[in-house]
Design a protein around this motif. Sequence first.
Motif, short mmCIF file in Angstrom:
data_model
loop_
_atom_site.label_atom_id
_atom_site.label_comp_id
_atom_site.label_asym_id
_atom_site.label_seq_id
_atom_site.Cartn_x
_atom_site.Cartn_y
_atom_site.Cartn_z
N SER A 118 31.12 35.07 38.05
CA SER A 118 31.36 35.76 36.78
C SER A 118 31.82 37.19 37.02
N VAL A 119 31.15 37.86 37.95
CA VAL A 119 31.52 39.24 38.28
C VAL A 119 32.92 39.27 38.89
N ALA A 120 33.21 38.32 39.77
CA ALA A 120 34.53 38.26 40.41
C ALA A 120 35.63 38.08 39.35
N THR A 121 35.36 37.26 38.36
CA THR A 121 36.33 37.05 37.27
C THR A 121 36.56 38.34 36.49
N ILE A 122 35.47 39.03 36.17
CA ILE A 122 35.60 40.28 35.42
C ILE A 122 36.31 41.35 36.25
N VAL A 123 36.01 41.41 37.54
CA VAL A 123 36.69 42.36 38.42
C VAL A 123 38.19 42.07 38.44
N LYS A 124 38.55 40.80 38.47
CA LYS A 124 39.98 40.43 38.43
C LYS A 124 40.61 40.91 37.12
N ILE A 125 39.90 40.74 36.01
CA ILE A 125 40.39 41.21 34.71
C ILE A 125 40.56 42.74 34.73
N LEU A 126 39.60 43.43 35.33
CA LEU A 126 39.68 44.90 35.43
C LEU A 126 40.86 45.33 36.29
N GLU A 127 41.18 44.53 37.28
CA GLU A 127 42.39 44.78 38.08
C GLU A 127 43.64 44.62 37.23
N GLU A 128 43.68 43.53 36.45
CA GLU A 128 44.83 43.27 35.59
C GLU A 128 45.00 44.35 34.53
N LYS A 129 43.87 44.90 34.05
CA LYS A 129 43.91 45.98 33.05
C LYS A 129 44.19 47.33 33.71
N GLU A 130 44.32 47.32 35.03
CA GLU A 130 44.61 48.52 35.84
C GLU A 130 43.49 49.55 35.80
N PHE A 131 42.25 49.06 35.77
CA PHE A 131 41.09 49.92 35.91
C PHE A 131 40.63 49.97 37.36
N LEU A 132 40.88 48.90 38.10
CA LEU A 132 40.48 48.80 39.50
C LEU A 132 41.68 48.47 40.38
N GLU A 133 41.56 48.88 41.62
CA GLU A 133 42.56 48.52 42.64
C GLU A 133 41.81 47.86 43.79
N ARG A 134 42.46 46.89 44.41
CA ARG A 134 41.84 46.14 45.51
C ARG A 134 42.35 46.64 46.85
N GLU A 135 41.44 46.67 47.81
CA GLU A 135 41.79 47.00 49.19
C GLU A 135 41.29 45.85 50.06
N THR A 136 42.17 45.30 50.87
CA THR A 136 41.81 44.14 51.68
C THR A 136 41.40 44.58 53.08
N ALA A 137 40.25 44.04 53.51
CA ALA A 137 39.75 44.27 54.87
C ALA A 137 39.45 42.90 55.45
N GLY A 138 40.39 42.37 56.24
CA GLY A 138 40.23 41.00 56.76
C GLY A 138 40.34 40.03 55.60
N ASN A 139 39.30 39.22 55.43
CA ASN A 139 39.31 38.29 54.30
C ASN A 139 38.42 38.77 53.16
N MET A 140 38.02 40.02 53.20
CA MET A 140 37.15 40.62 52.17
C MET A 140 37.98 41.61 51.34
N HIS A 141 37.54 41.81 50.11
CA HIS A 141 38.19 42.77 49.23
C HIS A 141 37.18 43.78 48.72
N SER A 142 37.53 45.04 48.86
CA SER A 142 36.74 46.09 48.22
C SER A 142 37.59 46.63 47.08
N TYR A 143 36.91 47.23 46.13
CA TYR A 143 37.59 47.71 44.93
C TYR A 143 37.22 49.15 44.67
N TYR A 144 38.16 49.88 44.06
CA TYR A 144 37.89 51.26 43.69
C TYR A 144 38.55 51.55 42.34
#
Length: 120
Positions: free
Chosen positions: A39-65
């Motif tokens: 559920s959190v992952a889905t909301i984080v994806k929505i926040l990315e789409e709304k341009e509130f968050l940006e993703r940074e990839t580290a290997g196969n993991m994603h951090s967000y800011y």
Amino acid sequence: MLKLAKREEQIMQVFWDLNKAFIRDIIPLLPDPKPHYNSVATIVKILEEKEFLERETAGNMHSYYPLIGREEYQKFALKDIVSQYFDNSYPRMLAFFAKEQKLTEKQLTEIVNIIKKDNK
């Protein structure tokens, strides 16, 4: 800027506090009942789409800011509240809160002094 849903705002509050995090890091900091990881992952994806968050990839993991700061969103949300509930009148809004919270004359003076200080 788009208005955030309640859970989206709760998640953004955690990102604003942490500045950068993995999804697993924010779940324990969310209010109860804790949402499921998916559920959190889905909301984080929505926040990315709304341009509130940006993703940074580290290997196969994603951090967000956050891309939008807390203060910027506060200004937007406050304008929305003033528009919807107080006919675009900040004095009406302040009067409402002063009455609702039963502020003393001393507290009101303190508010005026804070405003004056911040406007210098």
